[in-house]
Scaffold this motif. Structure first.
Motif, mmCIF file in Angstrom:
data_model
loop_
_atom_site.group_PDB
_atom_site.id
_atom_site.type_symbol
_atom_site.label_atom_id
_atom_site.label_comp_id
_atom_site.label_asym_id
_atom_site.label_seq_id
_atom_site.Cartn_x
_atom_site.Cartn_y
_atom_site.Cartn_z
ATOM 1 N N ARG A 48 -23.254 -41.620 -34.607
ATOM 2 C CA ARG A 48 -23.920 -41.785 -33.441
ATOM 3 C C ARG A 48 -23.163 -40.977 -32.179
ATOM 4 O O ARG A 48 -23.422 -40.337 -31.453
ATOM 5 C CB ARG A 48 -24.600 -42.800 -32.990
ATOM 6 N N MET A 51 -22.489 -37.453 -32.919
ATOM 7 C CA MET A 51 -23.877 -36.861 -32.625
ATOM 8 C C MET A 51 -23.952 -36.610 -30.931
ATOM 9 O O MET A 51 -25.036 -36.372 -30.567
ATOM 10 C CB MET A 51 -24.973 -37.439 -33.161
ATOM 11 N N GLY A 52 -23.316 -37.270 -30.434
ATOM 12 C CA GLY A 52 -23.437 -37.083 -28.616
ATOM 13 C C GLY A 52 -24.443 -38.003 -28.149
ATOM 14 O O GLY A 52 -24.835 -38.179 -27.191
ATOM 15 N N LEU A 53 -24.699 -39.031 -29.197
ATOM 16 C CA LEU A 53 -25.650 -40.021 -28.721
ATOM 17 C C LEU A 53 -24.927 -41.169 -28.038
ATOM 18 O O LEU A 53 -25.650 -41.970 -27.284
ATOM 19 C CB LEU A 53 -26.633 -40.662 -29.780
ATOM 20 N N TRP A 69 -19.166 -34.995 -26.954
ATOM 21 C CA TRP A 69 -19.914 -35.573 -25.560
ATOM 22 C C TRP A 69 -20.075 -34.427 -24.824
ATOM 23 O O TRP A 69 -21.010 -34.138 -24.467
ATOM 24 C CB TRP A 69 -19.155 -36.710 -25.285
ATOM 25 N N THR A 73 -24.680 -30.127 -26.631
ATOM 26 C CA THR A 73 -25.829 -29.192 -27.130
ATOM 27 C C THR A 73 -25.339 -28.262 -28.170
ATOM 28 O O THR A 73 -26.022 -27.751 -28.996
ATOM 29 C CB THR A 73 -26.321 -28.432 -25.649
ATOM 30 N N LYS A 76 -24.743 -29.546 -31.564
ATOM 31 C CA LYS A 76 -25.805 -29.680 -32.304
ATOM 32 C C LYS A 76 -26.558 -28.422 -32.938
ATOM 33 O O LYS A 76 -27.407 -28.661 -33.956
ATOM 34 C CB LYS A 76 -27.111 -30.288 -31.493
ATOM 35 N N ARG A 77 -26.190 -27.109 -32.474
ATOM 36 C CA ARG A 77 -26.398 -25.911 -32.984
ATOM 37 C C ARG A 77 -25.990 -25.994 -34.336
ATOM 38 O O ARG A 77 -26.318 -25.305 -35.196
ATOM 39 C CB ARG A 77 -26.101 -25.178 -32.333
ATOM 40 N N TYR A 81 -28.935 -33.348 -39.039
ATOM 41 C CA TYR A 81 -28.613 -34.631 -38.806
ATOM 42 C C TYR A 81 -29.836 -35.701 -39.401
ATOM 43 O O TYR A 81 -31.073 -35.342 -39.262
ATOM 44 C CB TYR A 81 -28.549 -35.178 -37.349
ATOM 45 N N PHE A 101 -39.913 -29.789 -35.141
ATOM 46 C CA PHE A 101 -38.308 -29.695 -35.206
ATOM 47 C C PHE A 101 -37.867 -28.432 -35.468
ATOM 48 O O PHE A 101 -36.533 -27.924 -34.897
ATOM 49 C CB PHE A 101 -37.734 -30.828 -36.053
ATOM 50 N N LEU A 104 -37.790 -26.807 -32.124
ATOM 51 C CA LEU A 104 -36.616 -27.212 -31.362
ATOM 52 C C LEU A 104 -35.319 -26.630 -31.804
ATOM 53 O O LEU A 104 -34.434 -26.530 -30.816
ATOM 54 C CB LEU A 104 -36.562 -28.725 -31.138
ATOM 55 N N ARG A 105 -35.149 -26.226 -33.026
ATOM 56 C CA ARG A 105 -33.949 -25.761 -33.483
ATOM 57 C C ARG A 105 -33.790 -24.227 -33.322
ATOM 58 O O ARG A 105 -32.983 -23.521 -33.928
ATOM 59 C CB ARG A 105 -33.715 -26.137 -34.923
#
Lengths: 309, 550
Positions: A48, A51-53, A69, A73, A76-77, A81, A101, A104-105
């Motif tokens: 996580r 994934m920048g969460l 972090w 964005t 995530k390209r 995940y 999704f 969104l991608r």
């Protein structure tokens, strides 16, 4: 090979409780990297954070040279995940979820998407709430793979899948590797990791205890050797040998069992002094290696701080 | 000890709620009782208070409002029922929440019957409610003793018990409704709606004569039959027993349904109540080509469509209905103005003009519109917080969508819904005005209808901001509490001569009386500016925070 994933001293603390501590590793492009550890060891926290969460308390993680972090964005390209626990809108059908999704991608190849659905035997017309846990997992796997990302981050991907679908999943991972793409896969199913991964990391209580190629980990193996002698087993002759532990007699006193670290040369030479009926040496599986790191009082052996890149 | 039974473990889960709601409502009682001595120091002040209470009988029946207990009972009237939000959430989560999480299977694998599991959980909810009641009673008694109130510890404890009983009824309703819904949220939403409906049904007999029989259909009617903080009024044991019986009946029905249905499924509804699902062959399932799946914004908009429709019916319908009835109401009130100068003063002040004009009365009634719109915004802000707790943001944030966009798309959908409700309100009231022949200034009507938008956005933005730190239940409770306090400040504050600084704390103050005086542009811009600041802060917080899971 180019490094795709890199963590340096990655640390995440939740107040006073432990998350992960000083986690450092790299993953090269094209690798299938296994991340092993029991529940609560810090696998999901590491993922996580990648994934920048979660924001790292200390250290940093980079994917494709981008900060996980600060540039999440863009990161995530590059990533597909699959979270450990999948939560999606229960009122949407599988098809609607995948289409959403996909948008969104930025769009996905519909023929590839249909191919994935077919391979996993998923019915996309049912609502998410109506799926079994295995079918929910399939939705998660398809949405992670469907845009052909350069990196797949999969948190315990085969949880809940039946054996046939697990095999299909293994084939999908192998295809991804064959295409030169990268997979980061956490699991506690060691057979799966052994079969699909080129390198593995073992995490315990938030700290990495070992990183290396699957073959390298097996190289520190401790063979289980069982020798049956024609006469009474000469216990003392083996106890003094370097790298030999846990020497014990079993059965009628003619059979010796021992654990041998490193080469078997000394043991074979010592055994050759006697009349031998059988000699069996068992090479440890990755599971045996893994369990070594968690055996006994729960403390890792002293050499485990060594990290092989 | 806490993990030795389902009952104890569930009580343990409720410990924060017991403390939070018990101490929160208890302190509320403490403060209102402490304040009462400052309100009735002179005979004139006492008379004003009585007159005020009589005019606000729709809040609660005014009984001995010049005493500490009477004042507190009247002042918090139905608004104290905000505490029922907790049992509504707890009741809908009790079984359905466990089923949604998948933990019910584990619970039912224990060598215990389904009824036993459900009963232990129900007992835990009642324990929590009684714990809250005890804290509320003790704090009320402490404050009452400090100001020399004429009720004692037993009265205060009975007050808490009465509150716990009505809350228990709504918890039981939520438990029953959840047997028919796939999601706990739907069950809590429906029960929340029933709570509002029952408040209105109970209110009827205090506003419209000869409607007591209708009010008896509301459980809240029986709650109001006991006023333990007023010793001369006392407690109605039969009414309390009715609430106990109602809870037992509803909970019993819910538990029976739970024992006979499949776990994870719902009690089948009659065919005419269900929406038929289209059968689709798997190979034709994709592409779906649904407009709502194209972006974050459209998806959020689709999620909000149904609640927006119902809230539009309520808000725009209420506004249009007021336009229809205003002339008739104005005639009826004329005689009342003569006997109650206070009512005339109130409508004049809140309505913002001459009481003899329809516009003033309509303007007074129009001040309820922003309250309703803000209540809608609170529910939506609550869903935003809940989605994060439920892990629904995890995969969305794993796509290349910046957090800023994720938040703004959601807020944008909510803003669109508030604009839609306001515009529909304007359209329906304009239509009602045309049909009824009531002449209203078009500009002012537009201002009055559209000025509710910034207030809705304000409380939504505050909800988003608070969700950056608080869990959903606390966030929602705090927003609801703010709404109640603001409402009280605006509607009762002028007559209680609250300082101007206090009046300025309520956003309703800035709404003003646009139907009479036109658009208060400066005030609206100020509210909008505060909303924007709250939204910016909420965004900054969301961009920097760890994404949590329950």
């Amino acid at each position: 090979m180019t490094t795709l994933v890199e963590t340096q001293g990655l640390t995440k603390r939740y107040g006073s409780s432990r998350g992960i501590d000083d986690v450092t590793f790299t993953i090269a492009e094209g690798e299938v990297f296994g991340f092993l550890g029991p529940n609560g060891a810090g696998k999901t926290t590491t993922i996580r954070t990648l994934m920048g969460l979660l924001r790292p308390t200390e250290g940093n993680a980079r994917i494709g040279g981008l900060d996980c972090w600060g540039q999440s964005t863009d990161v995530k390209r590059l990533v597909g995940y699959l979270p450990g626990e999948l939560a999606l809108d229960p009122s949407l059908t599988g098809g609607q979820i995948l289409e959403y999704f996909g948008h969104l991608r930025g769009g996905v190849d519909q023929s590839y998407l249909k191919q994935l659905i077919e391979r996993l035997g998923l019915d996309p017309t049912r609502k998410f709430r109506q799926y079994s846990s295995g079918n929910k997992r399939k939705i998660g796997i398809v949405q992670a793979f469907m845009h052909r990302p350069p990196l797949l981050i999969l948190d315990e991907p085969t949880n809940g899948l039946d054996p046939l679908n697990q095999q299909e999943f293994d084939r999908m991972v192998n295809e991804v590797r064959a295409e030169g793409r990268t997979v980061f896969l956490s699991s506690h199913i060691l057979g799966e990791v052994e079969q699909t991964c080129t390198r593995v990391a073992i995490i315990r209580e938030g700290r990495l205890v070992r990183v290396g190629a699957v073959t390298e980990l097996k190289d520190i193996k401790r063979h289980d050797v069982t020798i049956t002698f024609a006469d009474a087993a000469p216990v003392e002759a083996f106890k003094a040998l370097a790298g030999v532990d846990n020497v014990e007699t079993v059965g009628d006193g003619h059979t010796l069992r021992m654990a041998v670290s490193g080469g078997l040369d000394g043991v074979i030479k010592a055994a050759a002094q006697y009349r031998i009926v059988t000699l069996i040496s068992q090479e440890p599986s990755l599971e045996d290696v893994f369990l070594r790191y968690y055996e006994g009082d729960g403390k890792a052996p002293s050499e485990v701080s060594h990290v092989v890149h | 000890m806490w993990f030795t039974s389902i009952y104890l473990n569930t009580v343990r889960d409720f410990r924060s709620a017991i403390l939070g709601w018990g101490v929160g409502i208890g302190l509320l009682m403490y403060s209102v009782l402490a304040a009462v001595s400052t309100l009735d120091q002179t005979p004139a002040a006492r008379a004003t208070l009585k007159s005020l209470a009589a005019s606000f009988a729709w809040i609660a029946e005014p009984v001995r409002v010049d005493t500490a207990g009477g004042y507190a009972t009247w002042k918090y009237g139905f608004t104290i029922l905000v505490m029922a939000l907790w049992p509504i959430l707890a009741g809908s989560r009790m079984l359905r929440g466990e089923e949604e999480r998948g933990s019910m299977d584990a619970l039912l694998s224990l060598p215990r019957g389904r009824a036993r599991v459900a009963l232990e959980k129900l007992a835990a909810m009642w324990t929590a409610l009684l714990g809250m009641a005890l804290l509320i009673g003790l704090l009320a008694a402490a404050s009452g003793s400090r100001v020399g109130a004429d009720f004692g510890l037993s009265g205060a404890l009975l007050f808490g018990l009465n509150l716990a009983l009505i809350c228990g009824v709504f918890g039981s309703i939520a438990l029953l409704v959840s047997q028919f819904t796939q999601e706990r949220r739907i069950a809590s939403g429906i029960t929340g709606g029933l709570l509002a409906l029952f408040v209105v049904v109970d209110m009827l007999h205090r506003v419209i004569p000869n409607t007591e029989n209708i009010s008896r259909l509301s459980p809240i009617y029986y709650y109001n039959l006991s006023k333990p903080l007023i010793p001369s009024y006392g407690t109605d044991p039969v009414a309390m027993l009715v609430m106990v019986g109602l809870s037992a009946l509803l909970s019993g029905a819910a538990i029976w349904l739970f024992t006979v249905r499949d776990v994870g499924a719902t009690v089948p509804l009659p065919r005419w109540l269900t929406v038929p699902e289209r059968a689709l062959r798997p190979e034709r399932a994709l592409p779906v080509n649904d407009w709502s799946l194209r972006s974050l914004y459209t998806r959020n908009l689709a999620k909000i469509v149904t609640p927006t429709f119902w809230w539009t019916v309520v808000i725009a319908g209420f506004a249009a209905w007021m336009v229809f009835i205003v002339e008739q109401t104005e005639r009826q009130l004329r005689s009342l103005y003569e006997s109650s100068p206070f009512l005339a003063s109130l409508i004049s002040k809140v309505g913002g003009g001459d009481i003899t004009t329809n516009a003033s009365l309509l303007s007074f009634m129009y001040t309820f519109l922003p309250v309703l719109l803000m209540a809608f915004a609170v529910t939506q802000a609550s869903h935003w917080a809940a989605d994060e707790e439920d892990g629904l943001q995890e995969l969305v944030l794993a796509t290349p969508q910046p957090r800023l966009v994720v938040l703004l798309a959601r807020f944008g959908a909510l803003a669109t819904a508030t604009v839609f409700i306001a515009v529909m309100t304007l359209a329906l009231t304009a239509l009602a005005s045309k049909i009824s022949g009531l002449a209203l200034d078009g500009g002012n009507l537009t201002a009055a209808s559209l000025s509710i938008i910034p207030l809705g956005l304000l409380i939504a933005a505050l909800g988003y901001l608070l969700s950056g730190w608080l869990r959903t239940a606390i966030d929602t409770g705090l927003l609801s509490f703010l709404l109640v306090i603001w409402f009280f400040i605006t509607f009762v504050g002028p007559e209680l001569k609250f300082p101007s600084a206090v009046m300025h704390l309520s956003p309703f103050y800035y709404y003003g009386t646009p139907l009479v005086k036109g658009l208060p542009l400066g005030d609206m811009l100020l509210v909008l500016a505060v909303a924007v600041v709250a939204l910016v802060l909420a965004t900054l917080r969301f961009m920097r925070k760890d994404i949590a899971r329950q």
